[in-house]
Design a protein around this motif. Structure first.
Motif, short mmCIF file in Angstrom:
data_model
loop_
_atom_site.label_atom_id
_atom_site.label_comp_id
_atom_site.label_asym_id
_atom_site.label_seq_id
_atom_site.Cartn_x
_atom_site.Cartn_y
_atom_site.Cartn_z
N PHE A 1 43.41 30.16 28.55
CA PHE A 1 42.90 29.75 29.81
C PHE A 1 42.21 28.35 29.50
CE2 PHE A 1 42.68 34.61 30.44
CZ PHE A 1 43.92 34.47 31.24
N LEU A 2 41.43 28.44 28.50
CA LEU A 2 40.75 27.10 28.43
C LEU A 2 41.92 25.94 28.04
CD1 LEU A 2 38.25 25.26 27.66
CD2 LEU A 2 38.50 25.97 25.23
N ILE A 3 42.92 26.10 27.14
CA ILE A 3 43.81 25.12 27.16
C ILE A 3 44.51 24.57 28.42
CG2 ILE A 3 46.27 24.77 26.13
CD1 ILE A 3 45.25 26.61 23.71
N ARG A 4 44.82 25.92 29.47
CA ARG A 4 45.43 25.25 30.69
C ARG A 4 44.56 24.71 31.24
NH1 ARG A 4 47.40 31.50 32.87
NH2 ARG A 4 49.18 31.53 31.13
N LYS A 5 43.08 24.84 31.33
CA LYS A 5 42.18 23.89 32.29
C LYS A 5 42.03 22.68 31.49
CE LYS A 5 37.92 25.09 31.82
NZ LYS A 5 36.41 25.63 32.07
N LEU A 6 42.09 22.26 30.34
CA LEU A 6 41.98 21.12 29.49
C LEU A 6 43.11 20.35 29.66
CD1 LEU A 6 40.30 21.96 26.20
CD2 LEU A 6 39.33 21.18 28.33
N ALA B 1 44.67 20.20 32.52
CA ALA B 1 44.53 19.65 33.83
C ALA B 1 43.99 18.19 34.07
CB ALA B 1 43.90 20.79 34.91
N PHE B 2 43.15 18.24 32.97
CA PHE B 2 42.00 16.83 32.79
C PHE B 2 42.94 15.83 32.09
CE2 PHE B 2 38.86 20.19 32.55
CZ PHE B 2 37.95 19.98 34.15
N LEU B 3 43.51 16.25 30.94
CA LEU B 3 44.16 15.23 30.17
C LEU B 3 45.33 16.17 29.31
CD1 LEU B 3 44.19 12.52 28.88
CD2 LEU B 3 42.66 13.43 27.12
N PRO B 4 46.80 15.77 29.54
CA PRO B 4 47.52 16.70 28.55
C PRO B 4 47.13 16.47 27.27
CG PRO B 4 48.58 15.27 30.45
CD PRO B 4 47.36 14.83 30.37
N LEU B 5 47.08 17.77 26.53
CA LEU B 5 46.83 17.95 25.13
C LEU B 5 48.32 17.82 24.34
CD1 LEU B 5 44.50 20.86 25.16
CD2 LEU B 5 43.86 18.32 25.43
N ARG B 6 48.13 17.17 23.11
CA ARG B 6 49.00 17.18 22.11
C ARG B 6 49.43 18.74 21.65
NH1 ARG B 6 49.94 12.14 18.56
NH2 ARG B 6 50.22 13.58 17.15
N ALA B 7 50.46 19.02 21.15
CA ALA B 7 50.93 20.50 20.50
C ALA B 7 49.90 20.64 19.39
CB ALA B 7 52.28 20.51 20.33
N ASP B 8 49.66 19.77 18.66
CA ASP B 8 48.74 20.04 17.53
C ASP B 8 47.29 20.34 17.88
OD1 ASP B 8 48.22 17.44 18.15
OD2 ASP B 8 48.16 16.76 16.24
N GLY B 9 46.87 19.66 19.01
CA GLY B 9 45.81 19.82 19.35
C GLY B 9 45.38 21.33 20.02
N GLU B 10 46.51 21.56 20.75
CA GLU B 10 46.62 22.94 21.50
C GLU B 10 46.40 24.10 20.30
OE1 GLU B 10 49.64 23.74 24.15
OE2 GLU B 10 48.94 21.97 25.57
N PHE C 1 33.46 23.08 15.71
CA PHE C 1 33.87 22.58 17.14
C PHE C 1 33.91 21.11 16.78
CE2 PHE C 1 32.88 22.17 21.81
CZ PHE C 1 33.81 22.90 22.05
N GLU C 2 32.97 20.39 16.07
CA GLU C 2 32.78 19.16 15.72
C GLU C 2 34.11 18.63 15.32
OE1 GLU C 2 28.98 18.88 14.04
OE2 GLU C 2 27.84 19.02 15.71
N LYS C 3 34.55 19.29 14.16
CA LYS C 3 35.77 19.12 13.41
C LYS C 3 37.07 18.93 14.17
CE LYS C 3 38.64 20.57 9.57
NZ LYS C 3 38.83 21.41 8.30
N LEU C 4 37.06 20.03 15.29
CA LEU C 4 37.98 19.89 16.32
C LEU C 4 37.97 18.63 17.00
CD1 LEU C 4 40.33 21.61 17.75
CD2 LEU C 4 38.57 22.19 19.29
N GLY C 5 36.79 18.14 17.71
CA GLY C 5 36.67 17.01 18.17
C GLY C 5 37.08 15.79 17.39
N ASP C 6 36.58 15.91 16.07
CA ASP C 6 37.06 14.54 15.37
C ASP C 6 38.32 14.56 14.87
OD1 ASP C 6 34.46 13.83 15.01
OD2 ASP C 6 34.09 15.05 13.25
N GLU C 7 39.09 15.47 14.72
CA GLU C 7 40.43 15.41 14.42
C GLU C 7 41.63 15.43 15.47
OE1 GLU C 7 41.26 19.15 11.93
OE2 GLU C 7 40.02 18.15 10.19
N HIS C 8 41.08 15.69 16.76
CA HIS C 8 41.89 15.79 18.04
C HIS C 8 41.16 15.10 19.08
CE1 HIS C 8 44.66 18.53 15.80
NE2 HIS C 8 43.49 19.21 15.48
N PRO C 9 41.08 13.71 19.12
CA PRO C 9 40.56 13.05 20.17
C PRO C 9 40.69 13.37 21.53
CG PRO C 9 41.13 11.71 18.37
CD PRO C 9 41.88 12.87 18.32
N ARG C 10 42.01 13.74 21.96
CA ARG C 10 42.45 14.02 23.46
C ARG C 10 41.72 15.49 23.60
NH1 ARG C 10 46.58 11.10 25.56
NH2 ARG C 10 47.09 12.55 26.96
N VAL C 11 41.74 16.49 22.62
CA VAL C 11 40.87 17.69 23.07
C VAL C 11 39.32 17.28 23.24
CG1 VAL C 11 39.98 19.89 22.11
CG2 VAL C 11 42.53 19.13 21.66
#
Length: 242
Positions: free
Chosen positions: A5-10, A12-21, A112-122
């Motif tokens: 559900f979080l991935i679906r919502k995000l 809507a804001f900005l299409p995520l890359r498959a690796d980010g999902e 969480f911070e590592k996720l943001g650093d490695e996946h800027p679109r997320v």
């Protein structure tokens, strides 16, 4: 899939890359906890050490006055983070509690911070999500201060329906609505008898029906008009929902 559900919502804001999902789903599935109705994920005064994602069920942000009165400040549905940056606080200035039986995923700040650093679109999509929650808070303040009782309840119903529809939890105009009259009253500043009358008055309009834990929207356009609902505060979520 804890992050669905979080991935679906995000997206809507900005299409995520498959690796980010994939990274987000892996993190969301790593540490999932269950909670009974009426219990706190975290209470006011406690030291927050995690970011909490609502996986299943409903929760709320609230404060309790010294005499026991409660003010609900936000409702959280599946896909919502409660809250994104809460772990930077030394002590909680509010509580997060379950409205229904709940499942939630706990993210460590470093993860969480590592996720943001490695996946800027997320990370950018999460910024959007944080701004959305601030927008919702402002709109709730308008309801408490200016909208009539029927308008306020109609607005809350419209907002929650669209948020649920966007993540795939509302179909054919129908969604769960597990809020008690006490929950609604504590969110909108009404007594329970006032809430009961307001639900009856809102149902009588024919645009929506609230009963037995469900919300059925018969006329979304009519509901928007009744609620004085301007969807711009939901940003991209409104277009994704409709």
């Amino acid at each position: 899939m804890s992050g669905t559900f979080l991935i679906r919502k995000l997206n809507a804001f900005l299409p995520l890359r498959a690796d980010g999902e994939s990274a987000l789903e892996a993190l969301a599935s790593k540490r999932v906890k269950s909670l009974l109705r009426g219990h706190d994920i975290i209470s006011e005064g406690e030291d927050p050490k995690t970011v909490n994602l609502i996986v299943d069920g409903w929760a709320c942000r609230y404060k309790i006055l010294e005499d026991g009165r409660r003010q609900i400040l936000a409702f959280f549905v599946p896909g919502d983070l409660a809250d994104l940056h809460v772990y930077i606080l030394d002590a909680m200035d509010h509580s997060i509690g379950s409205i229904t039986p709940l499942q939630y995923a706990m993210f460590k700040p470093t993860e969480f911070e590592k996720l943001g650093d490695e996946h800027p679109r997320v990370l950018r999509a999460l910024w959007w999500d944080s701004l959305l929650m601030s927008s919702i808070q402002r709109e709730w303040l308008v309801s408490v201060g200016q909208r009539s009782a029927v308008e306020s309840l109609a607005h809350l119903a419209c907002e929650l329906f669209l948020r649920l529809k966007m993540v795939g939890l509302a179909e054919n105009g129908l969604c769960r609505f597990p809020l008690t009259q006490s929950d609604i009253g504590d969110a909108l500043g009404m007594t329970q008898p006032h809430v009961s009358r307001t639900i009856k008055d809102l149902n009588a309009t024919g645009v929506v029906t609230i009963q037995r834990g469900t919300l059925r929207v018969h006329d979304l356009s009519g509901l928007r008009t009744l609620a004085l609902f301007n969807p711009n505060y939901l940003h991209h979520l409104y277009q994704a929902a409709i």
